[in-house]
Design a protein around this motif. Structure first.
Motif, mmCIF file in Angstrom:
data_model
loop_
_atom_site.group_PDB
_atom_site.id
_atom_site.type_symbol
_atom_site.label_atom_id
_atom_site.label_comp_id
_atom_site.label_asym_id
_atom_site.label_seq_id
_atom_site.Cartn_x
_atom_site.Cartn_y
_atom_site.Cartn_z
ATOM 1 N N GLY A 11 135.413 -15.536 31.136
ATOM 2 C CA GLY A 11 134.911 -14.345 30.476
ATOM 3 C C GLY A 11 133.947 -14.696 29.367
ATOM 4 N N ARG A 13 130.951 -12.570 26.372
ATOM 5 C CA ARG A 13 130.275 -11.355 25.921
ATOM 6 C C ARG A 13 129.281 -10.900 26.984
ATOM 7 N NH1 ARG A 13 131.230 -9.696 21.185
ATOM 8 N NH2 ARG A 13 129.320 -8.545 20.922
ATOM 9 N N VAL A 14 129.320 -9.602 27.294
ATOM 10 C CA VAL A 14 128.416 -9.022 28.275
ATOM 11 C C VAL A 14 127.409 -8.115 27.581
ATOM 12 C CG1 VAL A 14 129.968 -9.176 30.264
ATOM 13 C CG2 VAL A 14 130.097 -7.195 28.753
ATOM 14 N N PRO A 17 129.130 -3.279 28.729
ATOM 15 C CA PRO A 17 130.552 -3.349 29.081
ATOM 16 C C PRO A 17 130.863 -2.903 30.512
ATOM 17 C CG PRO A 17 130.283 -2.339 26.932
ATOM 18 C CD PRO A 17 128.912 -2.495 27.514
ATOM 19 N N GLN A 18 129.967 -2.148 31.136
ATOM 20 C CA GLN A 18 130.196 -1.703 32.509
ATOM 21 C C GLN A 18 129.616 -2.672 33.532
ATOM 22 O OE1 GLN A 18 129.037 2.359 33.037
ATOM 23 N NE2 GLN A 18 130.113 3.026 31.209
ATOM 24 N N LEU A 20 128.287 -7.001 34.550
ATOM 25 C CA LEU A 20 128.738 -8.390 34.553
ATOM 26 C C LEU A 20 127.647 -9.367 34.126
ATOM 27 C CD1 LEU A 20 130.885 -8.504 37.805
ATOM 28 C CD2 LEU A 20 131.687 -8.699 35.450
ATOM 29 N N TRP A 44 144.360 -13.799 33.175
ATOM 30 C CA TRP A 44 143.322 -12.810 32.880
ATOM 31 C C TRP A 44 143.834 -11.797 31.853
ATOM 32 C CZ3 TRP A 44 143.825 -7.559 34.075
ATOM 33 C CH2 TRP A 44 142.694 -6.785 33.803
ATOM 34 N N ALA A 48 142.183 -11.226 28.237
ATOM 35 C CA ALA A 48 141.636 -9.899 27.944
ATOM 36 C C ALA A 48 142.358 -9.263 26.755
ATOM 37 C CB ALA A 48 141.738 -9.014 29.184
ATOM 38 N N GLN A 56 132.504 -5.670 24.045
ATOM 39 C CA GLN A 56 131.482 -6.499 24.686
ATOM 40 C C GLN A 56 132.084 -7.729 25.380
ATOM 41 O OE1 GLN A 56 129.135 -3.846 24.229
ATOM 42 N NE2 GLN A 56 127.880 -5.608 24.638
ATOM 43 N N LYS A 58 134.404 -9.457 28.208
ATOM 44 C CA LYS A 58 134.945 -9.122 29.524
ATOM 45 C C LYS A 58 135.424 -10.392 30.195
ATOM 46 C CE LYS A 58 133.415 -5.898 32.289
ATOM 47 N NZ LYS A 58 132.580 -5.093 33.192
ATOM 48 N N TYR A 59 136.597 -10.319 30.798
ATOM 49 C CA TYR A 59 137.162 -11.419 31.584
ATOM 50 C C TYR A 59 137.270 -10.966 33.032
ATOM 51 C CZ TYR A 59 138.049 -14.246 27.535
ATOM 52 O OH TYR A 59 137.872 -15.024 26.416
ATOM 53 N N VAL A 60 137.050 -11.878 33.949
ATOM 54 C CA VAL A 60 137.058 -11.554 35.374
ATOM 55 C C VAL A 60 137.852 -12.599 36.156
ATOM 56 C CG1 VAL A 60 134.858 -10.324 35.320
ATOM 57 C CG2 VAL A 60 134.878 -12.764 35.765
#
Length: 74
Positions: A11, A13-14, A17-18, A20, A44, A48, A56, A58-60
């Motif tokens: 993850g 900072r993106v 937020p919607q 990747l 995860w 998170a 801002q 996000k972890y995936v």
């Protein structure tokens, strides 16, 4: 013996937020690679939760086994 279904958790900072699109790939937080979805999801959730107040971040979870064996995807 069942195949190991590897999953990677990372993850950072993106920009949105919607989405990747990560702001800085050099600053991505690599959490780890896990042998099953359950352990990846646990990692995860932990990552998170630590950043829950920062919209801002996000972890995936990436299903590495799908990338390593694309012919097996149904």
């Amino acid at each position: 013996m069942a195949n190991t279904l590897m999953h990677m958790v990372f993850g950072g900072r993106v920009k949105d937020p919607q989405g990747l699109e990560f702001e800085d790939l050099k600053a991505v937080d690599f959490v780890g690679i896990f042998p099953d979805y359950a352990s990846a999801e646990k990692a995860w959730r932990g990552a998170a939760q630590r950043t829950v107040d920062d919209a801002q971040m996000k972890y995936v979870i990436v299903h590495l086994h799908k990338l390593l064996q694309p012919a097996d995807i149904g």
